[in-house]
Design an enzyme around this catalytic site. Structure first.
Site, short mmCIF file in Angstrom:
data_model
loop_
_atom_site.label_atom_id
_atom_site.label_comp_id
_atom_site.label_asym_id
_atom_site.label_seq_id
_atom_site.Cartn_x
_atom_site.Cartn_y
_atom_site.Cartn_z
N LYS A 178 27.24 14.73 -16.66
CA LYS A 178 26.24 14.86 -17.73
C LYS A 178 25.58 16.23 -17.69
O LYS A 178 25.30 16.84 -18.72
CB LYS A 178 25.19 13.76 -17.63
CG LYS A 178 24.07 13.85 -18.68
CD LYS A 178 24.63 13.90 -20.08
CE LYS A 178 23.64 13.95 -21.21
NZ LYS A 178 22.29 14.33 -21.02
N GLU A 185 26.94 22.16 -23.93
CA GLU A 185 26.08 22.04 -25.11
C GLU A 185 25.28 23.32 -25.33
O GLU A 185 25.16 23.82 -26.46
CB GLU A 185 25.15 20.85 -24.93
CG GLU A 185 24.08 20.66 -25.98
CD GLU A 185 23.09 19.58 -25.56
OE1 GLU A 185 21.87 19.86 -25.59
OE2 GLU A 185 23.53 18.47 -25.19
#
Length: 496
Positions: A178, A185
């Protein structure tokens, strides 16, 4: 996020007990849940002990889901409930936690027979309600028990129907994946922001015109079904109204809501978000070149301290971005920019996946990169179908690929887009535009594929002042040779 998760699990049919350090948050959630037809019951608690006791007797094991700020707050809550935990209970930590801290809590809980699972949750609060991408990591027995539930909750890949959740691996692997997702991102967010700025300030395009372009990119081709393009086009169309959003924002008689947004990203400066920073640190400590992710993060840092930035601007007196002077053909510019954005997005994925591959090898996690790409196909911020379609077949099944540029299709795409990347960087630089991620991607491709880097001179200087040693060109065992200190040293300036 926690509220949306509670609603989602109740809708599945589970009875949900909720507690928060701030009871006002619990009351707000309960108020929102009124007059709904969820299959499961939602019950709120002010007292933490009554909260934990409310789960007794309903199942063989209690399952807790944390949606808590990383660091000390999660430790504090664990301390509060530890006395009420029993052997076999499972805690799912859905916060953006540092994987080493996750592993520390796993050791604490293991001593009392409790399983702590680091659960990466991606997709923002909208996906938390309707189906996020999930990356759980921890002990296999606990993962096996919760996977059916997580598969119900997770987003579903539109192409295959598969739930966007998989057993990432043991220990802190879930939160590590993550973390890297958020690093990728960051590279993509910066790239798209730079592209928007070039189109708006460099080519004079209006917001809705840019929205049309982003929608066309998202509709087909290599950037198809890309979440950031989707929401970018959507937010570019949102205009102010006399009513606003009902919460006091976006109120006006005209103009766009985007014009109300200042150029400050503060989640890094105020420590509410740690994952991009950790991604940069991990890439450096594990010797993975990730400049697109890193420089994107550094621009965010600079943006956050606007007071300091405005003072520096007075001192430096650097020209502001101006209309782009080169590439008069606007359609050709759009095509070049499309390729440059794609190249930078693809490079962000390469850098992130290479970091996961290295960590998996270092830590013994045995992570399947193909499964990471599968869970990123829906419910998450970096959803990008065109890129996943290129990468996933090549890395599925733990094929041992640690450098994504070894993949023929990836290398071909980076080679194909290189001229456009260079055109955009030259045009943007000539007109003083901000392109940290896009320009970093160009340099990344140049030096990652370079056969005669200027580091030759650097190595000589380091040998000069530090006797660091060097390798000889063309000598078997040294060129190319392993990543290790060279056996040669020259006395450039003998010590006296």
């Amino acid at each position: 996020m926690g509220s949306m998760m509670a609603f989602a699990f109740s809708e599945i049919g589970l009875d949900v007990s909720i507690w928060d350090v701030k009871y006002d948050n619990v009351q707000q959630l309960l108020e929102s849940a009124k007059n709904t037809n969820y299959k499961g019951k939602i019950e709120g608690f002010k007292d933490v002990s009554k909260f934990t006791q409310s789960l007794e007797g309903k199942a063989e094991r209690k399952i807790f889901l944390f949606s808590i700020t990383h660091g000390d707050p999660a430790d504090s809550v664990l301390d509060m409930i530890k006395k009420d935990l029993k052997k076999g209970d499972i805690i799912l930590d859905g916060g953006n936690e540092n994987y080493r801290r996750t592993e520390a809590r796993q050791k604490i809980c293991e001593k009392i027979g409790v399983s702590w699972i680091g659960l990466g949750v991606s997709g923002g609060y909208q996906s938390a309600r309707r189906g996020p991408s999930l990356s759980p990591g921890g002990d296999k027995e606990a993962l096996d028990l919760v996977m059916p539930l997580l598969e119900l909750y997770a987003g579903k890949d539109a192409k295959s129907g598969q739930p966007c959740v998989t057993r990432i691996g043991p220990k802190g692997s879930g939160h590590f994946v993550k973390m890297v997702h958020n690093g990728i991102e960051g590279g993509m967010l910066s790239t798209l922001a730079e592209a928007w700025s070039l189109l708006h300030y460099g080519r004079g395009m209006g917001y809705e015109e840019i929205a049309d372009l982003f929608e066309s990119w998202n509709k087909e081709g290599v950037l198809r079904n890309n979440y950031l393009l989707e929401i970018g086009a959507e937010l570019l169309r949102v205009k102010k109204t006399p009513q606003g959003d009902g919460n006091g924002e976006g109120v006006g008689d005209g103009g766009f809501v985007l014009d109300d947004v200042l150029d400050k990203v503060v989640q890094d400066d105020d420590n509410t978000e740690g994952t991009p920073y950790w991604s940069v640190m991990e890439s450096a400590s594990r010797h993975i070149s990730a400049p697109t992710l890193a420089t994107a993060h550094f621009m965010r840092i600079a943006s956050g301290n606007r007071i300091e930035r405005l003072e520096v601007a007075k001192q430096l007196r650097i020209p502001s971005p101006s209309p782009i002077r080169g590439m008069k053909d606007i359609e050709a510019f759009k095509e070049h920019l499309h390729s440059a954005v794609y190249s930078s997005f693809l490079a962000s994925f390469c850098q992130g996946l290479e970091l996961i591959a290295r960590a998996s090898e270092d830590e013994g996690w045995d992570i399947d990169l193909g499964k990471c790409l599968q869970i990123w196909r829906s419910g998450c911020i970096i959803r990008s179908e065109g890129i996943a379609d290129i990468l996933q077949p090549a890395v599925s099944g733990n094929k041992g690929i640690k450098n994504m540029k070894y993949i023929d299709t990836v290398a071909q795409e980076l080679h194909r887009t290189y001229p456009s990347l260079k055109e955009i960087v030259m045009a943007a630089t000539d007109s003083d535009h901000y392109i940290p991620a896009i320009s970093a991607t160009l340099e990344y491709l140049k030096y990652e594929g370079g056969t005669n880097l200027p580091t030759k001179f650097m190595e000589a200087q380091m040998d000069f002042f530090g006797a660091h040693g060097y390798n000889l060109p063309g000598v078997p065992g040294e060129d190319p040779g392993p990543v290790s200190k060279g056996p040669h040293h020259y006395e450039w300036r003998p010590a006296k």
